[in-house]
Every structure is written in structure tokens, then in C-alpha cells.
Design an enzyme around this catalytic site. Sequence first.
Site, short mmCIF file in Angstrom:
data_model
loop_
_atom_site.label_atom_id
_atom_site.label_comp_id
_atom_site.label_asym_id
_atom_site.label_seq_id
_atom_site.Cartn_x
_atom_site.Cartn_y
_atom_site.Cartn_z
N TYR A 51 120.25 88.35 73.10
CA TYR A 51 121.08 87.46 72.28
C TYR A 51 121.66 88.18 71.05
O TYR A 51 121.98 87.54 70.06
CB TYR A 51 120.27 86.24 71.84
CG TYR A 51 120.10 85.21 72.93
CD1 TYR A 51 121.20 84.52 73.43
CD2 TYR A 51 118.85 84.91 73.45
CE1 TYR A 51 121.06 83.56 74.42
CE2 TYR A 51 118.69 83.95 74.44
CZ TYR A 51 119.81 83.27 74.92
OH TYR A 51 119.68 82.32 75.90
N PHE A 59 120.05 80.65 63.49
CA PHE A 59 119.00 80.31 64.46
C PHE A 59 118.48 81.53 65.23
O PHE A 59 117.62 81.39 66.10
CB PHE A 59 119.50 79.24 65.43
CG PHE A 59 120.76 79.60 66.20
CD1 PHE A 59 120.71 80.41 67.32
CD2 PHE A 59 122.00 79.12 65.77
CE1 PHE A 59 121.86 80.73 68.03
CE2 PHE A 59 123.16 79.44 66.48
CZ PHE A 59 123.08 80.25 67.61
N ARG A 87 128.90 76.40 84.23
CA ARG A 87 128.85 75.80 82.88
C ARG A 87 129.07 74.28 82.95
O ARG A 87 128.50 73.52 82.16
CB ARG A 87 129.81 76.51 81.94
CG ARG A 87 129.22 77.88 81.55
CD ARG A 87 130.15 78.70 80.71
NE ARG A 87 130.26 78.26 79.33
CZ ARG A 87 129.41 78.58 78.36
NH1 ARG A 87 128.34 79.32 78.63
NH2 ARG A 87 129.62 78.18 77.13
N THR A 93 125.76 72.90 75.28
CA THR A 93 124.59 73.56 74.67
C THR A 93 123.65 72.53 74.04
O THR A 93 122.43 72.62 74.20
CB THR A 93 125.08 74.53 73.56
OG1 THR A 93 126.00 75.44 74.14
CG2 THR A 93 123.92 75.30 72.95
N ARG A 104 121.23 70.18 81.57
CA ARG A 104 120.72 70.04 80.20
C ARG A 104 120.49 68.58 79.82
O ARG A 104 119.54 68.27 79.11
CB ARG A 104 121.67 70.74 79.22
CG ARG A 104 121.48 72.27 79.25
CD ARG A 104 122.55 72.96 78.47
NE ARG A 104 122.27 74.38 78.28
CZ ARG A 104 123.21 75.26 77.97
NH1 ARG A 104 124.47 74.88 77.82
NH2 ARG A 104 122.90 76.54 77.80
N ASN A 114 116.96 74.42 75.42
CA ASN A 114 117.94 73.66 76.20
C ASN A 114 117.92 74.01 77.69
O ASN A 114 118.94 73.96 78.37
CB ASN A 114 119.34 73.81 75.60
CG ASN A 114 119.86 75.24 75.61
OD1 ASN A 114 119.13 76.15 75.99
ND2 ASN A 114 121.09 75.43 75.20
N HIS A 117 120.31 78.83 80.61
CA HIS A 117 121.44 79.61 80.09
C HIS A 117 122.46 79.81 81.21
O HIS A 117 122.07 79.94 82.37
CB HIS A 117 120.93 80.98 79.60
CG HIS A 117 122.03 81.95 79.29
ND1 HIS A 117 122.72 81.92 78.12
CD2 HIS A 117 122.56 82.96 80.02
CE1 HIS A 117 123.65 82.88 78.12
NE2 HIS A 117 123.55 83.53 79.27
N GLU A 128 124.85 90.58 81.47
CA GLU A 128 123.56 89.87 81.46
C GLU A 128 122.80 90.09 82.77
O GLU A 128 121.58 90.23 82.76
CB GLU A 128 123.80 88.39 81.19
CG GLU A 128 124.32 88.15 79.78
CD GLU A 128 124.83 86.74 79.51
OE1 GLU A 128 125.28 86.49 78.38
OE2 GLU A 128 124.79 85.89 80.43
P1 CMP Z 1 122.52 79.67 75.33
O1 CMP Z 1 123.63 79.01 76.06
O2 CMP Z 1 121.50 80.41 76.09
O3 CMP Z 1 123.16 80.65 74.22
C1 CMP Z 1 122.66 80.82 72.94
C2 CMP Z 1 121.45 80.00 72.66
O4 CMP Z 1 121.15 79.83 71.29
C3 CMP Z 1 121.69 78.57 73.14
O5 CMP Z 1 121.73 78.51 74.53
C4 CMP Z 1 120.55 77.84 72.47
O6 CMP Z 1 119.30 78.08 73.11
C5 CMP Z 1 120.56 78.56 71.12
N1 CMP Z 1 121.35 77.84 70.13
C6 CMP Z 1 122.69 77.69 70.09
N2 CMP Z 1 123.08 76.98 69.03
C7 CMP Z 1 121.94 76.67 68.35
C8 CMP Z 1 121.66 75.97 67.17
N3 CMP Z 1 122.64 75.42 66.43
N4 CMP Z 1 120.38 75.86 66.78
C9 CMP Z 1 119.40 76.42 67.51
N5 CMP Z 1 119.60 77.12 68.65
C10 CMP Z 1 120.85 77.24 69.08
#
Ligand code: CMP
Length: 139
Positions: A51, A59, A87, A93, A104, A114, A117, A128
Site C-alpha cells: 500500500y 490511515f 470493482r 471502499t 463489501r 472492508n 481488495h 499487484e
Molecule cells: P483497498 O481498496 O484495498 O485500498 C486501500 C485500502 O485502504 C482500502 O481498501 C481500505 O482498506 C483502506 N482505506 C481506504 N480509505 C480509508 C479510510 N478513510 N480510513 C481507513 N482505511 C481506509
Amino acid sequence: MATNRTFTMIKPDAVSAGNAGAILKMIEEAGFRIVAIKMTQLSAERAGQFYEVHKERPFYEDLRTYMSSGAIIPAILEKENAVADFRTLIGATDPTKAAEGTIRKLFAKSIEANAIHGSDSDENAAIESSFFFSQLEQY
Ligand code: CMP
């Protein structure tokens, strides 16, 4: 990598809750073929590398801790229009904003935990995928 592939990762909350099988069933029923899959656990360092793009976000540290907190299931999936269709299947998300019937909406616990991914572009899908799999591990 061909543009009909995407990368996914079932996250620690969904694996520990016993939802991996149900999620994989939804993925296959939506027409995705599983090309590579395994169960593994990331170190906080590796989670941070995955990430890296979010490292300036507030975060980021929590995300590293959470993503290294338990087993995950990374996989490569194949389908026409894979990135966009996947997606749509997983939903927004933030699970409170995810459409009804999405993975989700059904399984995510919070915006961080969540459930799953999905890559946001063909380019990131390739990057990835190679983070977790060599070509020999793909079918
Ligand atoms: P993902 O789609 O795997 O990509 C980035 C990840 O960061 C996302 O899913 C969440 O798990 C996390 N994420 C994104 N936005 C936030 C947020 N506002 N607060 C906490 N975690 C976040």
C-alpha cells in the site's frame, strides 16, 4: 499481463470471519476464473510496501497493522473487462456506500476492514499480481 486479468485479496476480517468460501463462490458465479490463489500472511513491512501509494494518508499506519493482523487470500482473476467488472462486484471502499448485493455490502465491517481488495487499473493489476505470484504459479 493481458488486460482481462485483475488482482484481488480477501482481507483478514473476511478470512477470520469464515467468509472466504462465500466470497470465492460469488467471484466464480460472477464469471471470473481463478488463475492463481493462495493463503498467506503479510508482515507489517510487506503490507506497507503493498500500500506504498497510500503512505502519506492518515490511515496508512493503521492499514499496515490491520493488513498484517491475520491470514489473507491473494488471487489473480480472469474475465473480459476484469478490472472494472470486479470493482462493480466488490462495491465501494466504504461499505456504508456500497451497493446492495456487492461483496463489501455483504461482508465488510468498516472502511478499513472492508473484506476485499480489487485492483483499480490494468497496470496496478499486473504490479499487484507480481507482488504475490510468479508466472509459474498462474494457470
Ligand atoms: P483497498 O481498496 O484495498 O485500498 C486501500 C485500502 O485502504 C482500502 O481498501 C481500505 O482498506 C483502506 N482505506 C481506504 N480509505 C480509508 C479510510 N478513510 N480510513 C481507513 N482505511 C481506509
